[in-house]
Design a protein around this motif. Sequence first.
Motif, mmCIF file in Angstrom:
data_model
loop_
_atom_site.group_PDB
_atom_site.id
_atom_site.type_symbol
_atom_site.label_atom_id
_atom_site.label_comp_id
_atom_site.label_asym_id
_atom_site.label_seq_id
_atom_site.Cartn_x
_atom_site.Cartn_y
_atom_site.Cartn_z
ATOM 1 N N ALA A 282 0.485 -1.117 -0.194
ATOM 2 C CA ALA A 282 -0.232 0.591 0.114
ATOM 3 C C ALA A 282 0.422 0.795 -0.273
ATOM 4 C CB ALA A 282 -0.763 -0.382 0.942
ATOM 5 N N LEU A 452 -6.538 -4.098 -1.326
ATOM 6 C CA LEU A 452 -5.854 -4.174 -1.657
ATOM 7 C C LEU A 452 -4.931 -5.279 -2.182
ATOM 8 C CD1 LEU A 452 -5.023 -0.079 -0.803
ATOM 9 C CD2 LEU A 452 -6.188 -1.081 -2.309
ATOM 10 N N LEU A 482 -7.555 5.018 -4.348
ATOM 11 C CA LEU A 482 -7.564 3.860 -4.646
ATOM 12 C C LEU A 482 -7.955 2.695 -5.497
ATOM 13 C CD1 LEU A 482 -6.192 3.479 -0.376
ATOM 14 C CD2 LEU A 482 -4.595 4.020 -2.444
ATOM 15 N N GLU A 483 -8.800 3.153 -5.184
ATOM 16 C CA GLU A 483 -10.202 2.298 -5.893
ATOM 17 C C GLU A 483 -9.866 1.889 -6.995
ATOM 18 O OE1 GLU A 483 -15.739 0.606 -5.370
ATOM 19 O OE2 GLU A 483 -14.228 3.355 -4.885
ATOM 20 N N ARG A 486 -6.073 0.394 -8.230
ATOM 21 C CA ARG A 486 -6.399 -0.916 -7.783
ATOM 22 C C ARG A 486 -8.267 -1.394 -7.721
ATOM 23 N NH1 ARG A 486 -2.009 -3.574 -4.557
ATOM 24 N NH2 ARG A 486 -0.455 -2.140 -5.970
ATOM 25 N N TRP A 488 -11.541 -4.041 -7.270
ATOM 26 C CA TRP A 488 -11.852 -4.819 -6.738
ATOM 27 C C TRP A 488 -12.786 -5.210 -6.630
ATOM 28 C CZ3 TRP A 488 -10.354 -0.397 -3.757
ATOM 29 C CH2 TRP A 488 -11.464 -0.009 -2.677
#
Length: 498
Positions: A282, A452, A482-483, A486, A488
């Motif tokens: 991270a 993550l 962050l989404e 990367r 998810w």
Amino acid sequence: MAGFKEYDQYDATGLAGLVKGGQVTPLELLDEAIARCGKVNPAINAVIRPMFDLARVNATHPVDGPFSGVPFLLKDLIASYAGVEMNSGSRFFKGFVPDQDSEFVRRIKAAGLNIFGKTNTPEFGLTPSTEPELFGATRNPWDPLRSPGGSSGGSAAAVASGVVPMASAGDGGGSIRIPASCCGLFGLKPTRGRVPSGPEHPDGWFGFIAEGVVSRSVRDSANFLDAVQGSYPGQVMQVGAPAGLYADAAQRAPGRLRIAFSTDPALGETLHPDCKAAVLDAVALLTELGHDCVEVRLPIDREAFIYHYTVLICAELAATRREGEITMGRKAKPSDFEARTWALIRLGDSFTAGDVARSVWWMTQFSRQWMTTFAPFDALLTSTLGEPPCKVGQLRPTSSESIELLAMGHLPIGFIAKRPEFVLKAARRVFNYCSQTMPANVTGQPSMSVPLFWNSGNLPIGAMFTGRHGQEDVLLSLAGQLEQARPWFNKRPPTYSA
């Protein structure tokens, strides 16, 4: 029975948009959710009380709200639904039916969410693994031999397996963030006082508990927080209103943040290599996104924190038992509870008012020191857990521990009061596992687990970010970034409902 096979391609916000646009009906969504629940629930044991008939009635008269017609599951703890049994994972409360909705449930209903069942939780939400004797263990969709975490493990397992896009959760020691980490979901614990839990049980566990959701998307958690946040008349614990919508914050670039990070074991003895790898991964991603990351040591006295936190929780349990006797109209017996719970209740009975006040004072001083240390930072990054998702049964008392717990449940109160090592011994294994989450419950800061990282065994391991008081918007902006960096959302566990 009509359904909507594209159901899991949308989050709750997306499904609500389809309902508003007339592309799908609330009944079609509900039928799909029920079918998916029927497919996976025998394997994961997430939903312990179906409310299908009630939900079908509600689907024909949907409430006009931001999540109108979207199926939803309610954790069977604290959040009372009038006329529906609530056991809190305990044999003692079998047959208890609340006569009014909690404020949290009122707001869930007002948001248009259609509650069609209740999810499994450990007894009184005490453990980070969902294995109540009353309903049995919930299984992790990523590995049925492992736990989905706790205490919101039933909700997290249902979301991860595609039954619903988000479900209710509550966090008194990590119970939103722990299952989010174990199940590869997003989980935000709001600032203390942001989301009401009363009026029947306001500010539980000395204010440590915060209500929220686990979700597959960041924007669902943001939109949900917009829908349920805010004080009600008479609420004791209040926090200032946000400057804007959390939904907007989740779509807004966070700017350049200064983020502290640590791989200290905190309340545990060691940090598992996979959890350390998740933190460092991270950090690399944050640096790539332009944030400043600074390594720090965590200012925490492990043994003292465990002792004082456990004193307070045991005191709460003792009060819960006494209040429960009034509610249920009968005296509690050891057989009404799991052995570990009864032993902790007895510990709570053994502490004096002075003991409890001293622990409150210690936690207050800890909070001041902790928040002063991290005041120069926008967020603190750690692993969410001290280990990867634990195996089912891993945190249960061993045979020898069970004998000790049974004995402790019958020892004289005076004897127990003179043996504080009982407190540390009873709690140590749990604190080794959920070693990072509890400080934010004590300080009241917002804190989130972000999915993550997956280890070599394809098990999710969350990265936890804790922000400043009242600054959920900063965390949600970071989570949205962050989404995007990367994604998810489309990761699917082996046990899945489609």
